[in-house]
Design a protein around this motif. Structure first.
Motif, PDB file in Angstrom:
ATOM      1  N   SER A  77     -39.486  46.872 -26.562  1.00 59.12           N
ATOM      2  CA  SER A  77     -38.895  46.501 -25.114  1.00 59.12           C
ATOM      3  C   SER A  77     -37.797  47.402 -25.060  1.00 59.12           C
ATOM      4  O   SER A  77     -36.984  47.583 -23.954  1.00 59.12           O
ATOM      5  N   PHE A  81     -39.833  54.850 -20.441  1.00 55.46           N
ATOM      6  CA  PHE A  81     -41.032  54.768 -19.541  1.00 55.46           C
ATOM      7  C   PHE A  81     -42.298  54.803 -20.092  1.00 55.46           C
ATOM      8  O   PHE A  81     -43.377  54.712 -19.432  1.00 55.46           O
ATOM      9  N   PRO A  84     -43.747  50.941 -20.845  1.00 57.27           N
ATOM     10  CA  PRO A  84     -44.795  50.168 -19.785  1.00 57.27           C
ATOM     11  C   PRO A  84     -45.902  50.720 -19.411  1.00 57.27           C
ATOM     12  O   PRO A  84     -46.920  50.137 -18.990  1.00 57.27           O
ATOM     13  N   LEU A  87     -48.473  49.567 -21.811  1.00 59.91           N
ATOM     14  CA  LEU A  87     -48.670  48.080 -21.820  1.00 59.91           C
ATOM     15  C   LEU A  87     -49.539  47.755 -20.518  1.00 59.91           C
ATOM     16  O   LEU A  87     -50.495  46.962 -20.542  1.00 59.91           O
ATOM     17  N   PHE A  88     -49.251  48.408 -19.156  1.00 61.40           N
ATOM     18  CA  PHE A  88     -49.989  47.956 -18.026  1.00 61.40           C
ATOM     19  C   PHE A  88     -51.430  48.584 -18.270  1.00 61.40           C
ATOM     20  O   PHE A  88     -52.332  47.767 -17.767  1.00 61.40           O
ATOM     21  N   LEU A 103     -48.013  38.714 -24.928  1.00 58.10           N
ATOM     22  CA  LEU A 103     -47.162  39.750 -25.235  1.00 58.10           C
ATOM     23  C   LEU A 103     -45.985  39.351 -25.680  1.00 58.10           C
ATOM     24  O   LEU A 103     -45.187  38.436 -25.765  1.00 58.10           O
ATOM     25  N   THR A 105     -42.699  41.525 -26.586  1.00 53.45           N
ATOM     26  CA  THR A 105     -41.577  42.590 -26.471  1.00 53.45           C
ATOM     27  C   THR A 105     -40.727  42.615 -27.807  1.00 53.45           C
ATOM     28  O   THR A 105     -40.152  41.475 -28.259  1.00 53.45           O
ATOM     29  N   TRP A 282     -45.116  59.428 -16.367  1.00 52.49           N
ATOM     30  CA  TRP A 282     -45.099  59.532 -14.915  1.00 52.49           C
ATOM     31  C   TRP A 282     -44.016  60.312 -14.336  1.00 52.49           C
ATOM     32  O   TRP A 282     -43.902  61.107 -13.672  1.00 52.49           O
TER      33      TRP A 282
ATOM     34  N   ASN B  80     -44.365  51.342 -10.719  1.00 54.95           N
ATOM     35  CA  ASN B  80     -42.909  51.233  -9.894  1.00 54.95           C
ATOM     36  C   ASN B  80     -42.159  50.837 -11.020  1.00 54.95           C
ATOM     37  O   ASN B  80     -42.408  49.691 -11.713  1.00 54.95           O
ATOM     38  N   PHE B  81     -40.954  51.566 -11.212  1.00 61.80           N
ATOM     39  CA  PHE B  81     -40.089  51.267 -12.207  1.00 61.80           C
ATOM     40  C   PHE B  81     -39.521  49.889 -12.285  1.00 61.80           C
ATOM     41  O   PHE B  81     -38.896  49.200 -13.244  1.00 61.80           O
ATOM     42  N   TYR B  83     -40.805  46.714 -11.883  1.00 61.14           N
ATOM     43  CA  TYR B  83     -41.606  45.498 -12.548  1.00 61.14           C
ATOM     44  C   TYR B  83     -41.501  45.541 -14.065  1.00 61.14           C
ATOM     45  O   TYR B  83     -41.178  44.684 -14.562  1.00 61.14           O
ATOM     46  N   PRO B  84     -41.784  46.693 -14.572  1.00 63.58           N
ATOM     47  CA  PRO B  84     -41.373  46.922 -16.051  1.00 63.58           C
ATOM     48  C   PRO B  84     -39.977  46.267 -16.662  1.00 63.58           C
ATOM     49  O   PRO B  84     -39.813  45.513 -17.456  1.00 63.58           O
ATOM     50  N   LEU B  87     -40.263  42.483 -16.295  1.00 64.80           N
ATOM     51  CA  LEU B  87     -41.319  41.958 -17.045  1.00 64.80           C
ATOM     52  C   LEU B  87     -40.571  41.990 -18.639  1.00 64.80           C
ATOM     53  O   LEU B  87     -40.320  40.973 -19.330  1.00 64.80           O
ATOM     54  N   PHE B  88     -39.786  43.021 -19.205  1.00 61.45           N
ATOM     55  CA  PHE B  88     -39.257  43.022 -20.271  1.00 61.45           C
ATOM     56  C   PHE B  88     -37.878  42.132 -20.538  1.00 61.45           C
ATOM     57  O   PHE B  88     -37.855  41.544 -21.444  1.00 61.45           O
TER      58      PHE B  88
END
Lengths: 341, 341
Positions: A77, A81, A84, A87-88, A103, A105, A282, B80-81, B83-84, B87-88
């Motif tokens: 966690s 970058f 994520p 994970l996605f 999940l 983390t 990205w 999109n930064f 959401y992660p 989520l975490f």
DNA sequence: GTGAAAGCGCTAACAA
DNA sequence: TTGTTAGCGCTTTCAC
């Protein structure tokens, strides 16, 4: 009319059976793909099921069939970058394969131990680990007969299922690219010592520098995180002989290097110093960075990981396998001609 | 000595009971926090359990107790930064609360419908939705008595559990800050029309501009994503009267605006144009951006969301609630004095 | 092709 | 405090 169960209480296969006037096992069969059942029966059951809003209870199904159709993902966690994205990608593909994602983390060693217990308790069908896992922990999972696929990590001399990115030829291209630009004085920003990924990347970099000529004038270590690059960059640039190109063990740190050089030290990239990274995340492609990097085919790696774990779940005796997917060299604008002395 | 179950096969509470010479229910009690059991009994059972590596089967437990201790998280898998980060934060907190996360990454409307079915089948105890959810879908979950907490979204005139970020005063500060820098010509980059978050943010921005004085000289729409900002920026800047400050509905687009201005259009930020965003995502603080923005307290929002869903799970009759956490104005270096005409 | 019956591993009354 | 017993909702033989 009154055979409907309490409003609010969930319908079971018995409720459906009663309403359809068939046996409960017929209902069960109706929801099992590929079971032998006549069209007439199926229609009756489906109609009743629809009326009652029936859907099979996956928990009960898991209990009896010893298959939860849940796969655990262990992922760091850490704010980075890379994770994520992985994970996605994994999650999207698992749902396409009819598997649910549990999940976990991970913030530290204790979290892993805890996750492993939960995986056992919840009867996860398999595990994808994109987080640090000790040999003991891996063996524990093996002993419990839970298939594991390691994402971007493995152990020496231990049969494991692994998805790995082979960057050898891409690193060669990268160094050759730098060499073509006249670079021969390199600064290395390593990842943490324990990281096999960093070790491997740095090994390949050194090897390629040996091949193409050039020298490593300074080195420092970061923890893969953006913030750690600031101090490391200062260290690299304080050396007597300054590097003209900095090679970071991942993009996240390369972005930090670039920011430190441009926005703190007032250098220009690539005019004063060139910067390269690894991963191909990205964000590295944003106009403010446009990093030259070695890209991991994350989508294909996720695809392979899912495929690999699905195979092991369906056929547990399948032997272990390591899949090496090839990374590609991506030229950005963070590299350019070395500054004339 | 031979009471051990097959090596390889998982020990059940019966195996433990047999080895410890007690009843199976005693074993069950031993693993239930707060059950009445003597120390002597507990020691015997624990010893036997340890020898057999026994851990209760959570699936069986869920079936009988009607509590899976799993919480579903619905989250957009859009790159999109924001959401992660959410989520975490949520996941870390759920594991601290002894709840497992069932992850559903959402790519489109169909994914939501599918997720809702899975949530039902797997008997998730609750749902956190940080993804688009239609009223019908929300009602379906309600009818099934599954507590739902909406993260950063809600419906008008419908009682829902919601975590929301109140940005009103921060927006005021932001506009006042821009006004102080002499800005009076604003460009607005909205999010998608259906997004309540965007609607609300834009409403507050207009209201604040009304209050502080100034005019909106151009507007365009993006889809919250980095890439969508490029064309939108061109559009904003092509206007007869050019804006001196651009306000984007989220940081991701603000970063895109900044990159387009600096790296494509050759403008300087903030010397030529100031840029602000919303969210306060981590990346927005990188040296290449240092966005002026309205930050959501994501950690505290996650905390509140977990708290809220845990309450609803433990006491389903708890009435719905909306919690508004206050956003804060963060001044970066993407804003500065308006260019003199 | 269909129904009856036996569990999967556990919790939770209820008795003792 | 402990043991006995009855299920939770389903899958899966096994007869028919």
């Amino acid at each position: 009319m009154s055979s409907k169960p309490e409003i609010n209480s969930r319908a079971t296969s018995y409720d459906v059976a009663r309403l359809a006037g068939v046996s409960q096992s017929a209902v069960s069969r109706c929801f099992k793909p590929g079971a032998s059942i006549s069209k007439k029966m199926r229609d009756k059951v489906v109609a009743a099921a629809e009326e009652l809003n029936y859907q099979p209870n996956a928990i009960a199904r898991s209990l009896i069939s010893q298959r939860s159709h849940m796969v655990a993902i262990l992922i760091s966690s850490q704010i980075n970058f890379y994770y994520p994205e992985v994970l996605f990608q994994l999650s999207d593909r698992f749902s396409k394969n009819g598997l649910r994602v549990l999940l976990f983390t991970i913030n530290g060693e204790e979290d892993v131990a805890d996750a492993i217990d939960q995986i056992w308790q919840y009867q996860a069908d398999g595990v994808i680990s994109a987080s640090a896992l000790s040999i003991e922990q891996h063996q524990l999972l093996q002993r419990r007969q839970i298939p594991v696929v390691m994402f971007n990590r493995y152990f020496y001399n231990l049969p494991t299922n692994t998805i790995w990115c082979d960057t050898e030829s891409a690193v060669n291209e990268m160094i050759s690219h730098l060499k073509d630009f006249g670079h021969s004085k390199f600064g290395l920003l390593r990842g943490p010592d324990y990281s096999m990924v960093s070790q491997e990347r740095m090994r390949l970099v050194r090897q390629a520098i040996d091949t193409h000529g050039g020298q490593i004038v300074s080195e420092s270590e970061g923890n893969y995180r953006y913030e750690s690059a600031a101090a490391a960059t200062q260290e690299l640039m304080q050396h007597r002989v300054k590097p003209t190109a900095i090679i970071a063990a991942n993009d996240m740190m390369a972005m930090g290097v670039l920011d430190e050089l441009k926005n703190v030290m007032g250098k220009s990239v690539p005019a004063d110093v060139s910067v390269v990274g690894f991963d191909g995340i990205w964000a590295a492609s944003f106009a403010s960075y446009e990093l030259t990097t070695v890209r991991q085919p994350i989508g294909r790696m996720a695809e392979a990981a899912v495929e690999m774990i699905v195979d092991r779940i369906e056929k547990p005796t399948t032997s272990t396998e390591k899949r090496y997917l090839t990374g590609t060299f991506v030229q950005g604008t963070s590299t350019g001609p070395a500054k004339a002395k």
